[in-house]
Design a protein around this motif. Structure first.
Motif, PDB file in Angstrom:
ATOM      1  N   ARG A 198      11.350  11.351   9.659  1.00  0.00           N
ATOM      2  CA  ARG A 198      10.364  12.851  10.364  1.00  0.00           C
ATOM      3  C   ARG A 198       9.025  11.740  11.098  1.00  0.00           C
ATOM      4  NH1 ARG A 198       8.289  15.998  12.453  1.00  0.00           N
ATOM      5  NH2 ARG A 198       7.704  17.804  12.025  1.00  0.00           N
ATOM      6  N   SER A 199       8.699  11.148  11.268  1.00  0.00           N
ATOM      7  CA  SER A 199       7.835  10.598  12.611  1.00  0.00           C
ATOM      8  C   SER A 199       8.323   9.874  12.930  1.00  0.00           C
ATOM      9  CB  SER A 199       7.196   8.958  11.753  1.00  0.00           C
ATOM     10  OG  SER A 199       6.667   8.620  13.295  1.00  0.00           O
TER      11      SER A 199
ATOM     12  N   ASP B 128       5.148  16.629   5.663  1.00  0.00           N
ATOM     13  CA  ASP B 128       6.604  16.442   4.813  1.00  0.00           C
ATOM     14  C   ASP B 128       6.237  14.560   5.798  1.00  0.00           C
ATOM     15  OD1 ASP B 128       7.080  16.654   7.330  1.00  0.00           O
ATOM     16  OD2 ASP B 128       9.204  17.077   6.356  1.00  0.00           O
ATOM     17  N   LEU B 129       4.770  13.742   6.415  1.00  0.00           N
ATOM     18  CA  LEU B 129       4.874  12.386   7.148  1.00  0.00           C
ATOM     19  C   LEU B 129       4.977  11.793   5.810  1.00  0.00           C
ATOM     20  CD1 LEU B 129       5.126  11.292   9.852  1.00  0.00           C
ATOM     21  CD2 LEU B 129       2.129  11.244   9.822  1.00  0.00           C
ATOM     22  N   PHE B 130       5.024  11.983   4.520  1.00  0.00           N
ATOM     23  CA  PHE B 130       5.057  10.441   3.491  1.00  0.00           C
ATOM     24  C   PHE B 130       5.096  11.184   1.875  1.00  0.00           C
ATOM     25  CE2 PHE B 130       0.915  10.069   6.861  1.00  0.00           C
ATOM     26  CZ  PHE B 130       1.701   8.540   7.009  1.00  0.00           C
ATOM     27  N   GLU B 131       6.030  11.044   1.914  1.00  0.00           N
ATOM     28  CA  GLU B 131       7.233  11.266   0.514  1.00  0.00           C
ATOM     29  C   GLU B 131       5.603  10.604  -0.714  1.00  0.00           C
ATOM     30  OE1 GLU B 131      11.155  12.418   2.198  1.00  0.00           O
ATOM     31  OE2 GLU B 131      11.015   9.995   1.936  1.00  0.00           O
ATOM     32  N   TYR B 132       4.894  10.931  -0.795  1.00  0.00           N
ATOM     33  CA  TYR B 132       4.332  10.406  -1.841  1.00  0.00           C
ATOM     34  C   TYR B 132       4.975  11.611  -3.525  1.00  0.00           C
ATOM     35  CZ  TYR B 132       0.386   9.872   1.003  1.00  0.00           C
ATOM     36  OH  TYR B 132      -0.533   9.821   2.519  1.00  0.00           O
TER      37      TYR B 132
ATOM     38  N   MET C  17      -1.876  13.956   5.037  1.00  0.00           N
ATOM     39  CA  MET C  17      -0.416  13.474   5.809  1.00  0.00           C
ATOM     40  C   MET C  17      -0.980  13.034   7.203  1.00  0.00           C
ATOM     41  SD  MET C  17       2.466  13.790   3.938  1.00  0.00           S
ATOM     42  CE  MET C  17       2.322  14.563   2.317  1.00  0.00           C
ATOM     43  N   MET C  18      -2.120  12.520   7.135  1.00  0.00           N
ATOM     44  CA  MET C  18      -1.768  11.941   8.665  1.00  0.00           C
ATOM     45  C   MET C  18      -1.969   9.865   9.028  1.00  0.00           C
ATOM     46  SD  MET C  18      -5.868  11.231  10.126  1.00  0.00           S
ATOM     47  CE  MET C  18      -6.418   9.879   9.180  1.00  0.00           C
TER      48      MET C  18
ATOM     49  N   GLY D 296       0.577  -1.327   0.207  1.00  0.00           N
ATOM     50  CA  GLY D 296       0.221   0.021  -0.076  1.00  0.00           C
ATOM     51  C   GLY D 296       0.705   0.994  -0.038  1.00  0.00           C
ATOM     52  N   ILE D 297       0.466   2.917  -0.440  1.00  0.00           N
ATOM     53  CA  ILE D 297       0.668   3.837  -1.043  1.00  0.00           C
ATOM     54  C   ILE D 297       1.058   4.044   0.705  1.00  0.00           C
ATOM     55  CG2 ILE D 297      -1.229   4.907  -0.543  1.00  0.00           C
ATOM     56  CD1 ILE D 297       2.424   5.650  -2.565  1.00  0.00           C
ATOM     57  N   ASP D 298       1.080   4.319   1.539  1.00  0.00           N
ATOM     58  CA  ASP D 298       1.119   5.300   2.598  1.00  0.00           C
ATOM     59  C   ASP D 298       2.387   3.789   3.318  1.00  0.00           C
ATOM     60  OD1 ASP D 298      -0.867   6.503   2.929  1.00  0.00           O
ATOM     61  OD2 ASP D 298      -2.059   6.157   4.011  1.00  0.00           O
ATOM     62  N   GLN D 299       2.107   2.524   3.203  1.00  0.00           N
ATOM     63  CA  GLN D 299       3.236   2.006   4.160  1.00  0.00           C
ATOM     64  C   GLN D 299       4.876   2.226   3.821  1.00  0.00           C
ATOM     65  OE1 GLN D 299       3.341   0.319   6.928  1.00  0.00           O
ATOM     66  NE2 GLN D 299       1.443   0.916   6.635  1.00  0.00           N
ATOM     67  N   VAL D 300       4.562   2.635   2.054  1.00  0.00           N
ATOM     68  CA  VAL D 300       6.071   2.880   1.663  1.00  0.00           C
ATOM     69  C   VAL D 300       6.297   4.100   1.144  1.00  0.00           C
ATOM     70  CG1 VAL D 300       6.340   2.692  -0.999  1.00  0.00           C
ATOM     71  CG2 VAL D 300       5.305   0.772  -0.333  1.00  0.00           C
ATOM     72  N   ALA D 301       5.203   5.056   1.301  1.00  0.00           N
ATOM     73  CA  ALA D 301       5.317   6.297   1.425  1.00  0.00           C
ATOM     74  C   ALA D 301       6.039   6.971   2.996  1.00  0.00           C
ATOM     75  CB  ALA D 301       4.835   7.911   0.550  1.00  0.00           C
ATOM     76  N   HIS D 302       5.778   5.968   3.956  1.00  0.00           N
ATOM     77  CA  HIS D 302       6.057   6.787   5.068  1.00  0.00           C
ATOM     78  C   HIS D 302       7.376   7.317   5.007  1.00  0.00           C
ATOM     79  CE1 HIS D 302       5.807   5.996   9.698  1.00  0.00           C
ATOM     80  NE2 HIS D 302       5.084   6.866   9.471  1.00  0.00           N
ATOM     81  N   ASN D 303       7.517   8.656   5.626  1.00  0.00           N
ATOM     82  CA  ASN D 303       8.811   9.226   5.986  1.00  0.00           C
ATOM     83  C   ASN D 303       9.383   8.707   7.691  1.00  0.00           C
ATOM     84  OD1 ASN D 303      10.769  10.907   6.044  1.00  0.00           O
ATOM     85  ND2 ASN D 303       9.826  12.714   5.578  1.00  0.00           N
ATOM     86  N   TYR D 304      10.170   7.652   7.656  1.00  0.00           N
ATOM     87  CA  TYR D 304      10.832   7.395   8.760  1.00  0.00           C
ATOM     88  C   TYR D 304      11.149   8.695   9.277  1.00  0.00           C
ATOM     89  CZ  TYR D 304      13.451   5.000  11.941  1.00  0.00           C
ATOM     90  OH  TYR D 304      14.846   4.188  13.175  1.00  0.00           O
TER      91      TYR D 304
END
Length: 454
Positions: A47-48, A344-348, A333-334, A37-45
């Motif tokens: 930043r998180s 910048d929580l997700f780097e889509y 970005m949630m 899924g896109i959120d798992q891949v784009a998740h900005n480690y």
């Protein structure tokens, strides 16, 4: 005449496929996204892990509530603010594990019952005026109002209209029902009823008054069947945090609201950030046809700079120790599970190789962003200078199984980009802003994004 719509041909499809295959990162992204899924891949480690859940100012409001499968966030969040005030008046401490009233809540079902009943009346009378004025049924206005009717969303001012007229009751006297927790079918039936009423008005305008009366009665019947009969009075007694038992006797919902919540919240005003340049800061904004209680306060906002909005929210918590109701576009970005918002929580863009570069004004103007969820600020982290904000603590109404027991953390830059509205005491405003509320509002059409409901 040549059509302006040019179809994709096979040559273009071949070129698109070739271009995709030529970039190795595309295939890696495809392999990852199709599996995770896109959120798992784009998740900005990076930043998180830096989004901290610590705050220099915190307002304890106890266990979070859950709106379940409904759009009642504006009622939950406004009642969460009222709950904080009532707990102080009742001398019950949400943070004390020995407190028998620790889970005190107001009945959100009670507020929704009267909101929807009032909206039945508001909609019918609004549409009757349009029908009598000869508004075409296929006009943009008529079609928007017909399509938008009987949702669950609302605004702070709309909530205050309900509490001022009907008061509030503790949850045990009017608990949740199957339909209050999952409003879809009830809303659908009410929507059908109201659509039918408008059709009958158009068919025979001479019977409009009769149609309003009969439809209001039917709406009341449907609501009561789904939500139960709301109490008109109840016996109120409680034990405070010091173990002292209190008995207040028979009390009405209106009396309960006035005695334990006070009129202070009713004097709040709503500040918004409308980023469009044609709507100057310091201007009062209104939305045509937006409301719930006929004769109630109009839904109006003052357009202010974002820094002023933040300053009011910070001061209300730091100086007065009160939660702050607000509305935002909650989806971008949630991280729902972790309870985090950051720009910048997700780097889509990196995954898709697309530059998403719209600013807030463009997102509003081109339909990419609008307010859709209401919550309450219950904390803020302020830098040593006493004014710069780093992050915000948010009481949500999505239950305690996610985030930090239901509490979210919002970065300050996310506030700037996606928060649209806060409710604050009018007394906090400088003289020029208080005077602006006495001026006629700049009225925007019903479908304007500033009329989006939380």
């Amino acid at each position: 005449m040549t059509s302006a719509l040019t179809p994709l041909d096979q040559s273009q499809l071949n070129d698109l496929g070739t271009a995709f295959d030529q970039r190795e990162a595309n295939r890696i992204a495809m392999n990852a996204v199709t599996q995770a899924g896109i959120d798992q891949v784009a998740h900005n480690y990076d930043r998180s892990r830096l989004v901290q859940h610590r705050f220099s100012v915190s307002v304890d409001n106890g266990k979070v509530t859950s709106q379940a499968h409904s759009g009642r966030c504006w009622l939950f969040s406004s009642l969460n603010v009222a709950r904080f005030v009532a707990r102080k008046a009742l001398n019950i401490d949400a943070s004390s594990p020995a407190n028998p009233m620790g889970d005190f809540e107001f009945s959100q079902n009670y507020a929704m019952y009267y909101d929807k009943l009032e909206r039945v009346n508001y909609f019918l009378r609004d549409m009757a005026a349009l029908v009598r004025a000869g508004e075409p049924t296929d006009s943009q206005l008529m079609q928007f109002l017909l399509g938008d009717v009987m949702g669950d969303g609302g605004q702070w001012i709309m909530a205050m209209n309900i509490y001022k007229k009907y008061g509030a009751v503790p949850k045990q006297f009017y608990p949740e029902t199957a339909s209050s927790q999952n409003t879809g079918e009830m809303d659908h039936q009410l929507r059908r009823l109201l659509h039918q009423a408008v059709a009958h008005m158009v068919a025979d305008p001479s019977k409009i008054d009769q149609i309003i009366a009969e439809t209001t009665q039917a709406g009341h019947r449907i609501l009561t069947i789904h939500l139960g009969t709301p109490p008109t009075s109840f016996d109120w007694e409680w034990t405070d945090k010091d173990g002292v038992f209190h008995r207040d006797g028979r009390i009405t919902p209106q009396e309960f609201w006035k005695k334990y919540v006070d009129a202070g919240l009713e004097d709040y005003v709503c500040l918004v950030d409308d980023p469009r340049r044609e709507h100057p800061k310091g201007t009062k904004i209104g939305i045509e046809h937006l409301g719930n209680v006929a004769g109630g306060d109009p839904t109006e906002y003052l357009n202010v700079p974002m820094d002023f909005m933040k300053d009011c929210a910070r001061r209300l918590m730091a100086e007065q120790g009160l939660p702050v109701w607000f509305g935002a576009d909650c989806h971008p970005m949630m991280d729902r599970k972790a309870g985090q918002w950051a720009t910048d929580l997700f780097e889509y863009g990196r995954v898709y190789d697309v530059d998403f570069d719209m600013d807030k004004e463009e997102r509003v103007r081109f339909g990419d962003s609008a307010q859709n969820h209401a919550m309450a600020f219950v904390g803020v982290d302020v830098a040593d200078d006493g004014t710069t904000t780093n992050r915000w603590r948010v009481e949500n109404s999505w239950g305690g199984d996610i985030a930090n027991k239901g509490y979210f953390t919002m970065s300050d830059d996310w506030f700037t980009e996606y928060v649209y509205e806060v409710a604050v005491p009018k007394s906090m405003l400088p003289e020029e802003y208080r005077k602006a509320f006495d001026q006629p509002a700049l009225m925007l059409p019903a479908w304007d994004p500033m009329g989006a409901l939380a």
